[in-house]
Write an enzyme that holds these catalytic residues in place. Structure first.
Site, short mmCIF file in Angstrom:
data_model
loop_
_atom_site.label_atom_id
_atom_site.label_comp_id
_atom_site.label_asym_id
_atom_site.label_seq_id
_atom_site.Cartn_x
_atom_site.Cartn_y
_atom_site.Cartn_z
N CYS A 123 -7.32 -15.61 -4.28
CA CYS A 123 -8.77 -15.47 -4.38
C CYS A 123 -9.28 -15.81 -5.78
CB CYS A 123 -9.19 -14.05 -4.01
SG CYS A 123 -8.57 -13.54 -2.41
N HIS A 267 -15.56 -12.10 -7.15
CA HIS A 267 -14.97 -12.42 -5.84
C HIS A 267 -15.45 -11.38 -4.84
CE1 HIS A 267 -12.29 -12.94 -2.60
NE2 HIS A 267 -11.49 -11.95 -2.91
N ASN A 298 -14.82 -11.87 3.26
CA ASN A 298 -14.03 -12.25 2.08
C ASN A 298 -13.42 -13.63 2.35
OD1 ASN A 298 -11.83 -12.64 0.33
ND2 ASN A 298 -11.32 -10.46 0.25
O1 UT7 Z 1 -9.38 -10.76 -1.51
C1 UT7 Z 1 -8.22 -10.27 -2.08
C2 UT7 Z 1 -8.46 -8.97 -2.67
N1 UT7 Z 1 -8.61 -7.98 -1.63
C3 UT7 Z 1 -9.20 -6.83 -1.90
O2 UT7 Z 1 -9.65 -6.66 -3.00
C4 UT7 Z 1 -9.26 -5.77 -0.82
C5 UT7 Z 1 -9.03 -4.43 -1.46
N2 UT7 Z 1 -8.92 -3.32 -0.53
C6 UT7 Z 1 -9.93 -2.91 0.26
O3 UT7 Z 1 -10.98 -3.53 0.30
C7 UT7 Z 1 -9.78 -1.60 0.99
O4 UT7 Z 1 -8.56 -1.01 0.64
C8 UT7 Z 1 -9.87 -1.70 2.54
C9 UT7 Z 1 -11.31 -2.06 2.93
C10 UT7 Z 1 -8.90 -2.76 3.05
C11 UT7 Z 1 -9.53 -0.40 3.20
O5 UT7 Z 1 -10.41 0.60 2.73
P1 UT7 Z 1 -9.86 1.98 2.16
O6 UT7 Z 1 -11.02 2.81 1.84
O7 UT7 Z 1 -8.88 1.68 1.09
O8 UT7 Z 1 -9.14 2.58 3.43
P2 UT7 Z 1 -7.74 3.34 3.52
O9 UT7 Z 1 -6.69 2.33 3.83
O10 UT7 Z 1 -7.56 4.23 2.31
O11 UT7 Z 1 -7.97 4.26 4.77
C12 UT7 Z 1 -8.94 5.34 4.76
C13 UT7 Z 1 -9.07 5.88 6.17
C14 UT7 Z 1 -7.73 6.25 6.81
O12 UT7 Z 1 -7.97 7.34 7.66
P3 UT7 Z 1 -7.63 8.83 7.18
O13 UT7 Z 1 -6.16 8.83 6.86
O14 UT7 Z 1 -8.49 9.09 5.99
O15 UT7 Z 1 -7.99 9.65 8.38
C15 UT7 Z 1 -7.38 5.03 7.64
O16 UT7 Z 1 -6.58 5.33 8.74
O17 UT7 Z 1 -9.64 4.87 7.02
C16 UT7 Z 1 -8.74 4.58 8.10
N3 UT7 Z 1 -8.82 3.16 8.34
C17 UT7 Z 1 -9.68 2.60 9.19
N4 UT7 Z 1 -10.60 3.13 10.02
C18 UT7 Z 1 -11.34 2.29 10.76
C19 UT7 Z 1 -8.12 2.17 7.72
N5 UT7 Z 1 -8.51 0.96 8.19
C20 UT7 Z 1 -9.47 1.20 9.11
C21 UT7 Z 1 -10.26 0.38 9.92
N6 UT7 Z 1 -11.18 0.96 10.71
N7 UT7 Z 1 -10.17 -0.97 9.89
#
Ligand code: UT7
Length: 347
Positions: A123, A267, A298
């Site tokens: 990216c 980005h 993205n």
């Molecule tokens: O382009 C290259 C660079 N990429 C980036 O910079 C991306 C960086 N990362 C992110 O944008 C974020 O980490 C994500 C958007 C991918 C994920 O968001 P997050 O806030 O980090 O979610 P998480 O993985 O910490 O999960 C939080 C909660 C969990 O549930 P509990 O354990 O709190 O009950 C997950 O199971 O959200 C849940 N979860 C989802 N729920 C609905 C994880 N993915 C999903 C989903 N839909 N798609």
């Protein structure tokens, strides 16, 4: 006595002269994705800022999208294709290892005998390519360089992967870089960290995949194609802790303060990363912040030129404004520079 090797007559400054984009026709709302990843429109909007993205159809190839964006950039710059001396194309989703997509795009645009190559820096690819283009112009090695950021990440998406399926998307953006009386592309602040490759990567290489296909054919079994995988939390943490320094480095090297910025074009990875960086840098309210992620998702190497275009098209920023660009992602690689925003086409 060794022969004295001449250098090309250097040019003092480089700038971006024109910008163009290609946004794929098919708009994919969150509603179309949520069922297969047990998610919701609300979760995706609040955790990433994405409302919809565009996924390319068969005819919207890396070459076709690049060519369309480049044509618009050439028109905006008012530079004919034959005046381009080099094409640098940044992508991580071209499925052909050779020839370079840049060489094919150059020919599609009617160029002859033009230097062309691809850059792979995830990216951060567009900002890597832009830095190289500016240096080619300043060194007198090329008068005009076409820089393209393009992705078809939908080809690498596992539709059941909760971390990636809703984030990544397709599109292209291009700028023409050329000589200028004043500097329009500041020194780049860049780096990478190969110890963190597992944070975002293609889960298997093609040699491994072909071996799996052969084994599956022999045994009557099946195999999955390579997909992009991400440890979202690891990337998120790196982005909001490390990248403030990258932004400050880019500003310092350009001698520009945060208060002098008109726009910030990071980005488009996640709107919460944009918010965290904006806060950490104490950006004044007067700075226009790119938010193209809401409608484009993205798009990796394409996201910065696409987000610049969205800011300019909406009127939130104008050509000639001073903007901080910051690309970051797989590698983990990053690159940022202060630029003067280019012209876009009318209409
Ligand atoms: O382009 C290259 C660079 N990429 C980036 O910079 C991306 C960086 N990362 C992110 O944008 C974020 O980490 C994500 C958007 C991918 C994920 O968001 P997050 O806030 O980090 O979610 P998480 O993985 O910490 O999960 C939080 C909660 C969990 O549930 P509990 O354990 O709190 O009950 C997950 O199971 O959200 C849940 N979860 C989802 N729920 C609905 C994880 N993915 C999903 C989903 N839909 N798609």
């Amino acid at each position: 006595m060794p022969a004295q090797i001449a250098t090309a007559p250097p040019v003092t400054h480089a700038t971006t002269l024109g910008l163009g984009v290609y946004r794929p026709r098919r708009i994919v709302p969150n509603a179309e994705i949520v069922d297969r990843i047990d998610s919701s429109d609300e979760w995706i909007r609040t955790r990433s800022g994405i409302e919809a993205r565009r996924w390319a159809q068969d005819d919207e190839t890396i070459v076709a999208m690049s060519t369309a964006a480049a044509r618009e950039a050439l028109t905006a710059a008012n530079i004919p294709a034959e005046q381009i001396d080099a094409v640098i194309l940044a992508t991580s989703s071209q499925m052909v290892l050779g020839p370079s997509a840049g060489a094919v795009v150059a020919t599609e645009l009617g160029m002859h005998d033009t230097a062309a190559f691809d850059v792979s820096a995830g990216c951060a690819g567009f900002c890597y390519a832009l830095a190289n283009a500016a240096n080619l112009v300043r060194a007198g090695q090329a008068r005009h360089v076409l820089v393209i950021g393009v992705e078809r990440l939908s080809d690498l998406l596992d539709p059941t992967d909760r971390t990636c399926a809703f984030i990544f998307a397709d599109g292209a953006g291009a700028v023409v870089v050329g000589p200028s009386e004043v500097e329009g592309i500041g020194p780049v602040a860049w780096g990478s960290d190969g110890s963190q490759t597992s944070a975002i990567k293609q889960d298997k290489d093609f040699a491994q995949y072909f071996a799996e296909v052969a084994a599956a054919e022999a045994s009557g079994g099946s195999t999955e194609r390579p997909y992009i995988r991400m440890n979202g939390t690891a990337v998120f943490r790196w982005a909001v802790t490390f990248l403030e320094k990258a932004c400050r480095d880019a500003l310092d090297r350009s001698g520009v303060s945060v208060d002098q910025l008109d726009a910030f074009v990071p980005h488009q990875a996640n709107s919460r990363i944009t918010d965290a960086l904006t806060r950490a840098l104490h950006m004044p309210d007067s700075v226009a912040i790119a938010r193209d992620i809401a409608e484009s998702g993205n798009t990796s190497a394409a996201s910065i030129p696409m987000a610049m275009e969205q800011l300019l098209r909406s009127g939130a920023a104008k050509p000639g404004d001073t903007a901080l660009l910051l690309g970051f992602g797989a590698g983990l690689a990053y690159a940022g520079q202060v630029v003067t925003l280019p012209a876009i086409t009318a209409g």
